[in-house]
Design a protein around this motif. Structure first.
Motif, PDB file in Angstrom:
ATOM      1  N   SER A 196       0.831  -1.215   0.000  1.00 24.46           N
ATOM      2  CA  SER A 196       0.000   0.000   0.000  1.00 24.46           C
ATOM      3  C   SER A 196       0.862   1.261   0.000  1.00 24.46           C
ATOM      4  N   VAL A 197       1.950   1.245   0.772  1.00 26.90           N
ATOM      5  CA  VAL A 197       2.870   2.389   0.789  1.00 26.90           C
ATOM      6  C   VAL A 197       3.508   2.579  -0.588  1.00 26.90           C
ATOM      7  N   GLY A 221       0.926   3.926  -2.975  1.00 23.84           N
ATOM      8  CA  GLY A 221       0.690   5.345  -2.681  1.00 23.84           C
ATOM      9  C   GLY A 221       1.809   6.224  -3.222  1.00 23.84           C
ATOM     10  N   SER A 222       3.050   5.760  -3.089  1.00 23.47           N
ATOM     11  CA  SER A 222       4.187   6.511  -3.631  1.00 23.47           C
ATOM     12  C   SER A 222       4.095   6.603  -5.151  1.00 23.47           C
ATOM     13  N   TYR A 223       3.695   5.501  -5.767  1.00 20.34           N
ATOM     14  CA  TYR A 223       3.541   5.482  -7.228  1.00 20.34           C
ATOM     15  C   TYR A 223       2.450   6.473  -7.665  1.00 20.34           C
ATOM     16  N   ALA A 224       1.329   6.448  -6.960  1.00 18.22           N
ATOM     17  CA  ALA A 224       0.242   7.377  -7.289  1.00 18.22           C
ATOM     18  C   ALA A 224       0.689   8.828  -7.104  1.00 18.22           C
ATOM     19  N   GLY A 225       1.460   9.088  -6.035  1.00 20.00           N
ATOM     20  CA  GLY A 225       1.980  10.441  -5.823  1.00 20.00           C
ATOM     21  C   GLY A 225       2.901  10.873  -6.945  1.00 20.00           C
ATOM     22  N   TYR A 285      -7.464  -2.713  -8.575  1.00 19.90           N
ATOM     23  CA  TYR A 285      -8.304  -1.684  -7.962  1.00 19.90           C
ATOM     24  C   TYR A 285      -9.669  -1.554  -8.622  1.00 19.90           C
TER      25      TYR A 285
END
Length: 615
Positions: free
Chosen positions: A185-186, A189-193, A234
């Motif tokens: 998940s981290v 999230g970094s990829y999405a950021g 997702y």
């Protein structure tokens, strides 16, 4: 004795490590400690069938053993059903909650059976055709084990013919599963950021620079985000349970769209239209055909696609190979013209190409497994690609601004040439008109006066002739002053002021301080014309009563200071008009500075500073 002790120590160490790790024995996983994370393929066999029928213990003979050494489960185009049998033994004195997780998000129908007294008990059912919405992005099925319990299970996989399937199936204890999920998940999230920051960056670039290149990159990032998100599962989280099959459609469309947009983006950044126009047109047509054909087969002619899947997949692979080779050739050509941008783009393209090829080989042919910490290679490849492409766009922006600055400088130089030519032409025309007035018109009037005086004695007419001659001389002097090389700049300005004082009610103070006498004639002429133009502006517009003119000499420059007590100019209006433009042009020709300051009702101040090297 020493050798015997050494051997005993090694034996104890081996037994200790064996007790602390799961044991695999004939399709049996033995749990001896709290942490378990095992690939199901390592301790089970796979049996396949090309016919779909209800699964039961009596139907096991209908399946054939899949003889492969892959570390993941792969079912090819023709397989429609498969099963894997395994046994788990809990050696601990406590209950264990195990989780069977699947890496492929588009499983159609997977059932987990438990064997009890030669009967099958359904323990779990997952997949997009089960109408069961997963709580998390990955499909999972729980397995509960009592203390010291041993249980056998069947994992039965059903899929459509013509659609290969490749997935990892991992058996983990609950804590290990959620620990892995937290890490993933981290990372996600970094990829999405990273995608959102890059998207914001390219959006700002498009707003300010307005080039199609940045719009295409923004679209590519958006579709890539959808593609990676759907591949990570997702769509199973966000879609309703009745519409989970739409997740696969989103996945297919996003693959085709991201490929098409990336190719179009590459045509822009590699300037294929300029350097390889014919190849660029061919690439665009192939992209359009590939996208439309793939969408048609998947969503409008699915039965035709299923019957001829190998033929259509070969055609699709051929088009992909052509596009890869075309881009490689375009990169090679662009390296000659812009090696830095082409190199960064080539490296980013290489990472994405490797990730995409690995993905195709994995899912279509089961030839390669390219994953780390539960993420496919395409996840890492696309992240590196985004970083490199964003860096490439940064270089492109720098080059765009360099080109614009270069073009702006060329335009300024061209404009300066025009102004210089205008000023020079104006100066030559003034000399011509002044000479004509002095030498031709003035002489003719003087001759006419002499002829008239020999025949007539009219004093009034004589005075009129004198006045006309004086006016012509004054006009000629204003247009072309005395030879500055003879009288100097100060002398020429003194003569100009004397002429103005005869007709204008102005108090004009003129002073020089260490001003060089041997000033360049061209510079002296420019400064004289500047003083002349400023005085004309005062007479016509300023409504002033006092003017101060000063010439200063310095080590590195000469300065002209001009001040009046007139009505001034509002700052919003600023210096304008042809006269002041001519002044600026003259100052620019001498590589000088023109400083203008004016306050309404308090006058105007002008400073002209010319470097000594141009004087």
């Amino acid at each position: 004795m020493k050798i015997g002790c050494f051997s005993i120590c090694w034996l104890l160490l081996f037994l200790f490590s064996t007790c602390l790790s799961p044991l695999h024995s004939n399709d049996t996983l033995v749990i001896n400690n709290a942490r378990v994370s095992e690939n199901l393929k390592h301790f089970s066999k796979v049996f396949i069938s090309e016919k779909e029928e209800p699964f039961s213990l009596q139907s096991l003979s209908q399946y054939s053993l899949l003889d492969d050494d892959r570390s993941f489960f792969y079912l090819d185009f023709d397989v429609v059903q498969a099963y894997s049998e395994f046994t788990v033994k809990n050696n601990l004195n406590e209950k264990r909650e195990m989780i069977l997780s699947f890496s492929y998000p588009f499983l159609e129908d997977v059932k987990v059976y438990r064997v009890m007294n030669s009967l099958l008990t359904l323990e779990g059912s997952v997949g997009i055709k089960t109408s069961k919405k997963p709580v998390e992005r990955l499909w999972k099925a729980p397995i509960l084990l009592s203390p010291k319990q041993q249980a056998s299970y069947f994992v039965v996989i059903n899929k459509s013919k013509g659609k290969p399937l490749a997935t990892d199936i991992t058996l983990q204890d609950k804590d290990s599963y959620y620990s892995t999920s937290a890490f993933q998940s981290v990372a996600i999230g970094s990829y999405a950021g990273l995608i959102l920051l890059s998207l914001l960056f390219t959006t700002l670039l498009f707003v300010f620079i307005k080039r199609r290149l940045f719009l295409l990159y923004g679209l590519y990032l958006t579709v890539l985000f959808v593609f990676v998100g759907s591949y990570l599962g997702y769509t199973n989280v966000f879609l309703d349970s009745e519409k989970l099959d739409a997740g696969r459609a989103i996945y297919v469309i996003s693959i085709e769209l991201s490929t098409a947009i990336f190719i179009l983006f590459a045509q822009q950044i590699l300037m294929a239209k300029k350097y390889l126009p014919k190849l660029k047109r061919t690439v665009v047509w192939v992209i359009v055909f590939q996208f439309m054909f793939r969408i048609f087969l998947h969503f409008m002619a699915n039965s035709l696609y299923a019957s001829q899947v190998e033929l259509f997949m070969k055609l699709w692979y051929l088009s992909i190979i052509f596009l890869i080779l075309a881009l490689v050739y375009e990169i090679f050509i662009y390296l000659k013209y812009n090696p830095k941008v082409a190199s960064y783009f080539a490296v980013s393209y290489l990472f994405m190409a490797i990730g995409s090829i690995a993905l195709i080989l994995h899912h279509s042919f089961g030839l390669l497994k390219f994953s780390f910490y539960g993420f496919p290679g395409i996840f890492y490849a696309s992240a590196i690609e985004i970083l490199l492409l964003t860096a490439t766009l940064t270089m492109v922006v720098g080059q765009i601004y360099q080109e614009r600055n270069s073009l702006s400088n060329k335009l300024v130089l061209q404009q300066q040439k025009f102004l210089n030519a205008f000023v020079q032409g104006q100066e030559e025309e003034r000399k011509r008109v002044g000479g004509e007035l002095h030498d031709n018109i003035g002489s003719k009037i003087a001759n006419l006066k002499r002829s008239f005086s020999t025949k007539y004695t009219d004093e009034k007419m004589q005075k009129e002739f004198d006045t006309i001659c004086e006016d012509v001389r004054e006009v000629a002097h204003r247009i072309t002053p005395s030879e500055i090389s003879l009288v100097g700049l100060s002398g020429a300005i003194d003569e100009l002021l004397a002429t103005i004082k005869k007709t204008e009610p102005l108090t004009i103070n003129f002073n020089t301080f260490q001003f060089p006498e041997n000033l360049n004639e061209n510079v002296s002429t420019h400064l004289f014309r500047i003083v002349q133009e400023l005085l004309q502006n005062v007479i016509k517009h300023a409504n002033a009563s006092l003017v101060d003119i000063q010439l200063f000499g310095h080590n590195n420059s000469v300065t002209l200071s001009f001040e009046d007590d007139g009505q001034g100019i509002a700052k919003k209006i600023g210096p304008s008009g042809i006269g002041l433009k001519n002044i600026k042009s003259r100052v620019a020709q001498m590589n000088g500075q023109f400083l203008f300051d004016s306050i309404p009702g308090k006058g105007t101040s002008v400073l002209v500073i010319i470097p000594t090297q141009y004087t």
